[in-house]
Scaffold this active site. Structure first.
Site, mmCIF file in Angstrom:
data_model
loop_
_atom_site.group_PDB
_atom_site.id
_atom_site.type_symbol
_atom_site.label_atom_id
_atom_site.label_comp_id
_atom_site.label_asym_id
_atom_site.label_seq_id
_atom_site.Cartn_x
_atom_site.Cartn_y
_atom_site.Cartn_z
ATOM 1 N N CYS A 170 -19.735 -3.739 3.471
ATOM 2 C CA CYS A 170 -20.916 -3.186 4.108
ATOM 3 C C CYS A 170 -20.775 -1.668 4.127
ATOM 4 O O CYS A 170 -19.824 -1.131 4.679
ATOM 5 C CB CYS A 170 -21.025 -3.733 5.518
ATOM 6 S SG CYS A 170 -22.708 -3.788 6.054
ATOM 7 N N THR B 175 13.487 3.759 10.371
ATOM 8 C CA THR B 175 14.386 2.646 10.724
ATOM 9 C C THR B 175 13.980 1.382 9.981
ATOM 10 O O THR B 175 12.802 1.011 9.968
ATOM 11 C CB THR B 175 14.316 2.410 12.248
ATOM 12 O OG1 THR B 175 14.705 3.624 12.891
ATOM 13 C CG2 THR B 175 15.231 1.286 12.695
ATOM 14 N N THR C 149 0.852 -1.199 0.000
ATOM 15 C CA THR C 149 0.000 0.000 0.000
ATOM 16 C C THR C 149 0.884 1.245 0.000
ATOM 17 O O THR C 149 0.664 2.185 -0.781
ATOM 18 C CB THR C 149 -0.923 -0.005 1.248
ATOM 19 O OG1 THR C 149 -1.780 -1.142 1.160
ATOM 20 C CG2 THR C 149 -1.753 1.256 1.352
ATOM 21 N N ASN D 235 -6.580 -9.467 -7.175
ATOM 22 C CA ASN D 235 -6.730 -10.094 -5.861
ATOM 23 C C ASN D 235 -8.138 -10.615 -5.591
ATOM 24 O O ASN D 235 -8.307 -11.513 -4.775
ATOM 25 C CB ASN D 235 -6.333 -9.116 -4.747
ATOM 26 C CG ASN D 235 -7.003 -7.782 -4.883
ATOM 27 O OD1 ASN D 235 -6.873 -7.106 -5.909
ATOM 28 N ND2 ASN D 235 -7.737 -7.371 -3.865
HETATM 29 N N1 PLP Z 1 -2.328 -4.795 -4.094
HETATM 30 C C1 PLP Z 1 -2.955 -5.979 -4.145
HETATM 31 C C2 PLP Z 1 -3.283 -6.583 -5.464
HETATM 32 C C3 PLP Z 1 -3.305 -6.642 -2.962
HETATM 33 O O1 PLP Z 1 -3.932 -7.821 -3.018
HETATM 34 C C4 PLP Z 1 -2.974 -6.034 -1.732
HETATM 35 C C5 PLP Z 1 -3.382 -6.668 -0.465
HETATM 36 O O2 PLP Z 1 -4.420 -7.296 -0.365
HETATM 37 C C6 PLP Z 1 -2.288 -4.812 -1.738
HETATM 38 C C7 PLP Z 1 -1.982 -4.225 -2.932
HETATM 39 C C8 PLP Z 1 -1.876 -4.141 -0.458
HETATM 40 O O3 PLP Z 1 -0.791 -4.829 0.100
HETATM 41 P P1 PLP Z 1 -0.351 -4.583 1.632
HETATM 42 O O4 PLP Z 1 -1.193 -5.521 2.448
HETATM 43 O O5 PLP Z 1 1.099 -4.924 1.687
HETATM 44 O O6 PLP Z 1 -0.606 -3.174 1.936
#
Ligand code: PLP
Length: 377
Positions: free
Chosen positions: A330, A240, A73, A154
């Site tokens: 939701c 860090t 993220t 995902n």
């Molecule tokens: N991108 C995809 C396709 C994901 O499936 C996910 C997590 O579900 C993320 C980004 C985010 O990853 P993180 O959990 O390391 O923030």
């Protein structure tokens, strides 16, 4: 948790025992700060750098192109924001089925910097047509363009045609950012063979610890840090270093890659077994994205026929010890299909559940699931 059958490995998965052992030893015995100049610090630094080397070798990058982050993220936010601010990107081409961390980062940077955003059309399988990128780029000759498309989705498990997308981006001098979170470790990624400007990944999706990820930044793209206030990661990411996490991530990825063929073979067998048994037991089910250009072997998204039993399915699975993911969120007390299901025009009266597997998922776990689903539907 004992006695539960965990089928949500795309959300997160277990840490490999060998990785836990290594991290445990590091936590107990080597807790130096990788930026300290004393012996403990130097030892931590050398562990971080050998982890960087391992990962760089796996994706065929140079060590100078790899930076550790807290999560994917963070890495996705970093690339999207800095590409606009530092590289002058003023048109982002993406898709409505990207992860929220990409979509929300794009929406924010677009609003704050007057960036145009065009989402590719997706069909009912979540597939995009790479040629649409060419059409959009030709219609915007004065724009500095970045394409931001994931490798594997995902929620649905479909894979975008990354080679074709990458070839178009390279030919048209377009930056290509790829969220490779779900594919990393399971599918071959080579940043020399395929053109990527930026690629992101997350440790906890490939049996490493949570809270650590990495970003590949092609040498040609000089961006400033997203998080400031420290000289870590060669001034690219302040904070860090998570030494145990970084080492654990590199070990987990190495093990995945070493066993990739066996693992993906096993996942494919489990996926086929599950899907054929499910359709025999409940013929009114459908598999989302089944006709996609390509699918990942660890994710099956199932659409269940409408009715009160389907409405209770997530709840009933949960109380019977099955962990899976709902395809809905939701919002204000009303259950709504996820943004991905809405984008593929999934009928909103059907319930979607994502089942996702690991290399330890067994056919007897699948048999228990099918038996339970048969009772519940
Ligand atoms: N991108 C995809 C396709 C994901 O499936 C996910 C997590 O579900 C993320 C980004 C985010 O990853 P993180 O959990 O390391 O923030």
């Amino acid at each position: 948790m004992a006695n539960s059958i965990y089928l949500d490995h795309a959300a997160t998965t277990f840490v490999r025992p060998e990785v836990i052992d290594t991290m445990h030893t590091l936590m107990r015995e080597e807790y130096g700060n990788a930026s300290s100049i004393h012996s403990q610090g130097r030892s931590a630094r050398s562990k971080v750098e050998s982890a960087r080397k391992k990962i760089a070798k796996i994706i065929n990058a140079s060590v100078g192109e790899l930076f550790f982050t807290s999560t994917a993220t963070e890495a996705n936010n970093m690339i999207i924001q800095r590409a606009v601010i530092d590289l002058g990107v003023d048109l982002i081409i993406s898709s409505p089925t990207e992860h929220h961390c990409v979509l929300y980062a794009i929406a924010r940077v677009a609003k704050e910097n007057n960036v145009k955003v065009v989402n590719l059309k997706v069909d009912q399988n979540g597939d995009v047509d790479p040629e649409e990128i060419q059409i959009i780029a030709k219609a915007n000759p004065d724009k500095k363009i970045m394409v931001s498309l994931m490798n594997g989705n995902n929620e649905l498990g479909n894979m975008h045609p990354v080679s074709a997308i990458s070839a178009i981006c390279k030919e048209m001098d377009i930056l290509f950012h790829c969220d490779a979170v779900q594919a990393m470790g399971k599918y071959h990624i080579d940043v020399q063979r395929t053109y990527y400007s930026f690629l992101t990944a997350s440790s906890h999706k490939f049996h490493g610890p949570k809270g650590v990820g990495f970003v590949y930044i092609n040498n040609g793209n000089i961006i400033s840090p997203f998080i400031v206030g420290g000289a870590q990661e060669r001034n690219m990411r302040a904070g860090t270093e998570n030494v145990y996490g970084i080492v654990g991530m590199a070990d987990a990825l190495s093990m995945m890659v070493d066993e990739r063929d066996i693992i993906v073979n096993h996942l494919s067998e489990i996926q086929s077994y599950f899907e054929s048994k499910l359709l025999q037991a409940i013929p009114t089910c459908t598999i989302n994205a089944q006709g996609a250009h390509a699918r990942m072997a660890h994710i099956t998204s199932v659409s269940f026929p409408p009715g009160p039993k389907a409405d209770m399915l997530m709840f009933n699975l949960d109380i019977n010890g099955f962990c899976a993911s709902s395809g809905s969120a939701c919002s204000a007390g009303i259950e709504e299909d996820s943004h991905v299901l809405i984008a593929i025009d999934h009928p909103s009266d059907r319930k979607t559940i994502r089942f996702s597997f690991s290399y330890l998922t067994t056919t007897s776990e699948i048999d228990s699931l099918i038996e339970a689903l048969g009772r519940m539907i």
